[in-house]
Structure formats: C-alpha cells, structure tokens
Design an enzyme around this catalytic site. Structure first.
Site, PDB file in Angstrom:
ATOM      1  N   ARG A  24      18.754 -14.867  22.179  1.00  0.00           N
ATOM      2  CA  ARG A  24      19.665 -13.631  22.295  1.00  0.00           C
ATOM      3  C   ARG A  24      20.039 -12.972  23.514  1.00  0.00           C
ATOM      4  O   ARG A  24      19.089 -13.177  24.573  1.00  0.00           O
ATOM      5  CB  ARG A  24      19.007 -12.615  21.303  1.00  0.00           C
ATOM      6  CG  ARG A  24      17.860 -11.832  21.695  1.00  0.00           C
ATOM      7  CD  ARG A  24      18.113 -10.597  22.346  1.00  0.00           C
ATOM      8  NE  ARG A  24      17.075  -9.910  23.173  1.00  0.00           N
ATOM      9  CZ  ARG A  24      16.551 -10.043  24.060  1.00  0.00           C
ATOM     10  NH1 ARG A  24      17.310 -10.826  24.976  1.00  0.00           N
ATOM     11  NH2 ARG A  24      15.793  -9.205  24.566  1.00  0.00           N
ATOM     12  N   LYS A  66      17.223   0.592  27.797  1.00  0.00           N
ATOM     13  CA  LYS A  66      15.934   0.424  28.610  1.00  0.00           C
ATOM     14  C   LYS A  66      16.001   0.614  29.947  1.00  0.00           C
ATOM     15  O   LYS A  66      15.271   1.439  30.694  1.00  0.00           O
ATOM     16  CB  LYS A  66      15.682  -1.064  28.566  1.00  0.00           C
ATOM     17  CG  LYS A  66      14.471  -1.564  28.933  1.00  0.00           C
ATOM     18  CD  LYS A  66      14.072  -3.085  28.506  1.00  0.00           C
ATOM     19  CE  LYS A  66      12.748  -3.613  28.962  1.00  0.00           C
ATOM     20  NZ  LYS A  66      12.196  -4.953  28.399  1.00  0.00           N
ATOM     21  N   LYS A  81      -2.008  -6.191  23.657  1.00  0.00           N
ATOM     22  CA  LYS A  81      -1.371  -4.896  23.900  1.00  0.00           C
ATOM     23  C   LYS A  81      -2.003  -3.984  22.875  1.00  0.00           C
ATOM     24  O   LYS A  81      -2.427  -4.380  21.941  1.00  0.00           O
ATOM     25  CB  LYS A  81       0.286  -4.920  23.870  1.00  0.00           C
ATOM     26  CG  LYS A  81       1.042  -5.474  24.821  1.00  0.00           C
ATOM     27  CD  LYS A  81       2.431  -4.861  24.955  1.00  0.00           C
ATOM     28  CE  LYS A  81       2.954  -5.289  26.350  1.00  0.00           C
ATOM     29  NZ  LYS A  81       4.252  -4.556  26.440  1.00  0.00           N
ATOM     30  N   GLU A  93      13.715 -14.276  30.003  1.00  0.00           N
ATOM     31  CA  GLU A  93      12.177 -14.027  29.481  1.00  0.00           C
ATOM     32  C   GLU A  93      12.056 -14.949  28.280  1.00  0.00           C
ATOM     33  O   GLU A  93      12.738 -14.956  27.436  1.00  0.00           O
ATOM     34  CB  GLU A  93      11.955 -12.645  29.043  1.00  0.00           C
ATOM     35  CG  GLU A  93      10.602 -12.199  28.456  1.00  0.00           C
ATOM     36  CD  GLU A  93      10.423 -11.099  27.914  1.00  0.00           C
ATOM     37  OE1 GLU A  93       9.980 -10.216  28.711  1.00  0.00           O
ATOM     38  OE2 GLU A  93      10.790 -10.669  26.744  1.00  0.00           O
ATOM     39  N   ASN A 110       4.594 -13.558  15.262  1.00  0.00           N
ATOM     40  CA  ASN A 110       6.314 -13.246  15.177  1.00  0.00           C
ATOM     41  C   ASN A 110       6.351 -12.267  13.710  1.00  0.00           C
ATOM     42  O   ASN A 110       7.275 -11.410  14.103  1.00  0.00           O
ATOM     43  CB  ASN A 110       7.062 -14.452  15.259  1.00  0.00           C
ATOM     44  CG  ASN A 110       8.439 -14.362  15.433  1.00  0.00           C
ATOM     45  OD1 ASN A 110       8.927 -13.468  16.192  1.00  0.00           O
ATOM     46  ND2 ASN A 110       9.311 -14.787  14.371  1.00  0.00           N
TER      47      ASN A 110
HETATM   48  P1  0O2 Z   1      13.507  -5.956  22.610  1.00  0.00           P
HETATM   49  O1  0O2 Z   1      14.401  -5.240  21.810  1.00  0.00           O
HETATM   50  O2  0O2 Z   1      12.522  -7.151  21.824  1.00  0.00           O
HETATM   51  O3  0O2 Z   1      14.395  -6.597  23.804  1.00  0.00           O
HETATM   52  P2  0O2 Z   1       6.782  -3.691  31.014  1.00  0.00           P
HETATM   53  O4  0O2 Z   1       7.116  -2.788  32.227  1.00  0.00           O
HETATM   54  O5  0O2 Z   1       5.955  -4.983  31.497  1.00  0.00           O
HETATM   55  O6  0O2 Z   1       5.767  -2.801  30.280  1.00  0.00           O
HETATM   56  P3  0O2 Z   1       8.762  -5.135  29.943  1.00  0.00           P
HETATM   57  O7  0O2 Z   1       8.944  -5.474  31.438  1.00  0.00           O
HETATM   58  O8  0O2 Z   1       9.891  -4.834  29.276  1.00  0.00           O
HETATM   59  O9  0O2 Z   1       7.400  -4.059  29.890  1.00  0.00           O
HETATM   60  O10 0O2 Z   1       7.836  -6.223  29.689  1.00  0.00           O
HETATM   61  P4  0O2 Z   1       6.795  -6.620  28.366  1.00  0.00           P
HETATM   62  O11 0O2 Z   1       5.978  -5.072  28.019  1.00  0.00           O
HETATM   63  O12 0O2 Z   1       6.388  -7.808  28.546  1.00  0.00           O
HETATM   64  O13 0O2 Z   1       7.819  -6.297  27.050  1.00  0.00           O
HETATM   65  C1  0O2 Z   1       9.187  -7.227  27.026  1.00  0.00           C
HETATM   66  C2  0O2 Z   1       9.413  -7.516  25.611  1.00  0.00           C
HETATM   67  O14 0O2 Z   1       8.129  -8.032  24.858  1.00  0.00           O
HETATM   68  C3  0O2 Z   1       9.865  -6.452  24.895  1.00  0.00           C
HETATM   69  O15 0O2 Z   1      11.164  -6.142  24.995  1.00  0.00           O
HETATM   70  C4  0O2 Z   1       9.585  -6.849  23.276  1.00  0.00           C
HETATM   71  O16 0O2 Z   1      10.501  -7.880  22.937  1.00  0.00           O
HETATM   72  C5  0O2 Z   1       8.038  -7.368  23.544  1.00  0.00           C
HETATM   73  N1  0O2 Z   1       7.113  -6.483  23.234  1.00  0.00           N
HETATM   74  C6  0O2 Z   1       6.386  -6.178  24.192  1.00  0.00           C
HETATM   75  N2  0O2 Z   1       5.512  -5.239  23.727  1.00  0.00           N
HETATM   76  C7  0O2 Z   1       5.685  -5.151  22.286  1.00  0.00           C
HETATM   77  C8  0O2 Z   1       5.192  -4.462  21.358  1.00  0.00           C
HETATM   78  O17 0O2 Z   1       4.191  -3.807  21.339  1.00  0.00           O
HETATM   79  N3  0O2 Z   1       5.606  -4.689  20.049  1.00  0.00           N
HETATM   80  C9  0O2 Z   1       6.668  -5.573  19.912  1.00  0.00           C
HETATM   81  N4  0O2 Z   1       7.442  -5.650  18.627  1.00  0.00           N
HETATM   82  N5  0O2 Z   1       7.271  -6.130  20.879  1.00  0.00           N
HETATM   83  C10 0O2 Z   1       6.806  -6.171  22.034  1.00  0.00           C
HETATM   84  P5  0O2 Z   1      11.764  -4.873  24.755  1.00  0.00           P
HETATM   85  O18 0O2 Z   1      12.909  -4.629  25.694  1.00  0.00           O
HETATM   86  O19 0O2 Z   1      10.896  -3.721  24.702  1.00  0.00           O
HETATM   87  O20 0O2 Z   1      12.579  -4.760  23.169  1.00  0.00           O
END
Ligand code: 0O2
Length: 268
Positions: free
Chosen positions: A46, A56, A115, A142, A151
């Site tokens: 996506r 974000k 996490k 990513e 998932n």
């Molecule tokens: P979306 O809507 O899925 O795109 P950081 O600065 O490292 O804390 P970063 O750079 O966004 O954050 O990286 P991180 O933490 O690896 O998270 C990237 C994506 O991983 C998220 O994108 C989520 O898709 C998933 N993710 C991370 N932590 C969680 C969590 O606790 N629960 C769920 N369900 N997904 C998680 P986005 O942009 O947050 O969301």
C-alpha cells in the site's frame, strides 16, 4: 516549495509498491512451482494515504516539504508467513537481492524486541530503484514481515488505536498485551506441529500433480492415440481418487505413462 500536488508526488511510490509486490509474488510462485513450502504466504502493498502521511509528519514535527524525504514507510509492503521460522528465510531472500534491486538500509527486529504494546514484526527498510517517467528514482520502502497470528493482532490493535486516536484506555492496553501473548503462544504451538503440516502440504501437492498428470494422460490416450476403453480408465481413476491413496494414484499414473510412451503421446 509551492503547493504540493500529493497525488502526483505519490505516483512513483505506487509504481514501486506494484513492482515489489509483483516481484515477491513471483518468488512465492517459484517455491510453489518447485513444489516446496513457500516461506511467503501472502504479499500485500500500500501507499500511505495522504491523511496518514500528513498526520505522521505533523506528529513528528517534520516540515511538510521534507515529509517525502524523511518518512520511510510511504511505500509499504507486508509479507505474511505461516510460521515464525519462515521469517528469517524471507529476510534472507530480500538480503540476497541487496546488490540487485532491494538495498537494505535498516532492519528492526520487533520479534526479539517486542514493542511495549505487544507488537511483533520484522521490519526492513530498503532503497528501491525504479524507472519513472524515463528517470531512475531511488525510493525508500518499508517491508514488514510477520506471521498470520502477528498480523491478526496488529490489524485489530491498529484499528483500535485509530478509534481511540492513539490513546488506548489502560484496561484495553492490558487486554491487547494479553492477546499479543496468546498470539505468540499460538505461533509457538504451530511451530511444534510444523513438520506434520509441511508433510500434509507435500502430500496435497503430490496429489494435485498426479491428478493433473492422470487427466492429461487419459485425454491424450483418448484424443490422440484413439485408445479404446478410456472410459474404463476414467472409472478406475475416480475409484482410486475417492480412495484418497496417493501411492495408488502414483501406480495408476505410472501405468498410463507407460501406455502414453508406447502410443507416443507422452509429451503431447
Ligand atoms: P500505519 O498506518 O500502519 O502506516 P519510530 O520512530 O521507529 O518509533 P517508525 O519510524 O514509524 O516509528 O517505525 P516503527 O515504529 O517501526 O513503525 C512503523 C510501522 O510499524 C507503523 O506505521 C505500523 O504499521 C507498525 N507498527 C509499529 N508499532 C506498532 C504497534 O504498536 N501496533 C501496530 N498495530 N502497528 C505498529 P504507522 O505509520 O505507525 O502506521
């Protein structure tokens, strides 16, 4: 920068997602063709929605003009595996392409380092090279790699997080952490029966292969070699098929193969 036309800016990301999904589905197909278990069960992709991209950037104080350069998950791929053991195999597949089209620039192991929310997944950030409007572009993407159970949990938790605008009530957080633990246990249990599952998959694939071969041989013997009594063979096939015995199917197919060889319709 003037007013950003997001729809246009996101076009190369859409192309990158389409290309990567296609390539990874082809990897999955190669395993299937070789009749071995594919560590890739499902591939989805996506492009981040404009609303979620702006949200974000805003939450991280990223100036909007820099959002495309700074955010690394505008193009996102999700690879779903059946077993936890499949995850390192998928990571290695991507690593092996590093000098070719998917250069890994970062890895985050949220499976070993779960996490606090309970989230488990393996994240890889790659640089992907593509041709867009006659120009070479390098875009970050990513890739999230996780099991079906991981998932399931992440999808539900993500929806709830969205519903509560990121501020989940404390009791819900705890229940979700318990669910994450249950999903983890499920993955562990699945690992213990992995051997049996793989054997069952193998038997199914062999059966599929033999049925295809038998149907083809019967058709060739009837249509090209004009062998009479092929209806009797068809009847025998149905009886053996209903019996469900793969060895008998194989013996029956060997018999047909020999006939096809004699009548010279083996490779028709
Ligand atoms: P979306 O809507 O899925 O795109 P950081 O600065 O490292 O804390 P970063 O750079 O966004 O954050 O990286 P991180 O933490 O690896 O998270 C990237 C994506 O991983 C998220 O994108 C989520 O898709 C998933 N993710 C991370 N932590 C969680 C969590 O606790 N629960 C769920 N369900 N997904 C998680 P986005 O942009 O947050 O969301």
């Amino acid at each position: 920068m003037g007013i950003i036309n997001w729809n246009t800016e996101l076009l190369p990301y859409e192309q990158a997602v389409d290309e990567i999904v296609l390539k990874l589905r082809n990897v999955q197909r190669e395993f299937k063709r070789a009749q071995v278990h594919s560590p890739i069960e499902q591939v989805e992709g996506r492009v981040k929605s404009i609303a979620s991209l702006l949200a974000k950037a805003n939450s991280r104080n990223i100036p909007i003009d820099n959002a495309l350069d700074v955010l690394e998950d505008i193009a996102g791929i999700r690879i779903i595996c059946r077993f936890v053991e499949d995850i390192p195999k998928v990571v290695n597949i991507i690593r092996s392409r590093s000098d070719y089209d998917m250069k890994i620039i970062q890895e985050e192991d949220y499976i070993t380092n779960t996490k606090s929310s309970g989230y488990r997944s393996y994240h890889i950030t790659i640089e992907y090279k593509l041709m867009f409007e006659n120009e070479v572009r390098i875009l970050k993407c990513e890739i999230q790699i996780r099991t079906l159970a991981m998932n399931f949990w992440a999808t539900i938790e993500h929806s709830l997080r969205y519903k509560y605008d990121g501020n989940l009530p404390e009791d819900l957080k705890i229940r979700l952490q318990n669910c994450a633990e249950a999903a983890f246990q499920l993955d562990n249990e699945m690992t213990t029966i992995r051997g049996e599952l793989l054997q069952a998959q193998k038997t199914m694939r062999t059966q599929e292969f033999l049925v295809n071969e038998i149907v083809k041989n019967i058709h060739n013997l009837y249509a090209y070699a004009k062998v009479e009594h092929m209806n009797d063979f068809n009847k025998e096939f149905m009886e053996i098929y209903q019996d469900g015995n793969v060895e008998k199917l194989s013996e029956f197919n060997n018999k047909l193969e020999t006939m096809a060889e004699i009548y010279n319709v083996r490779y028709v």
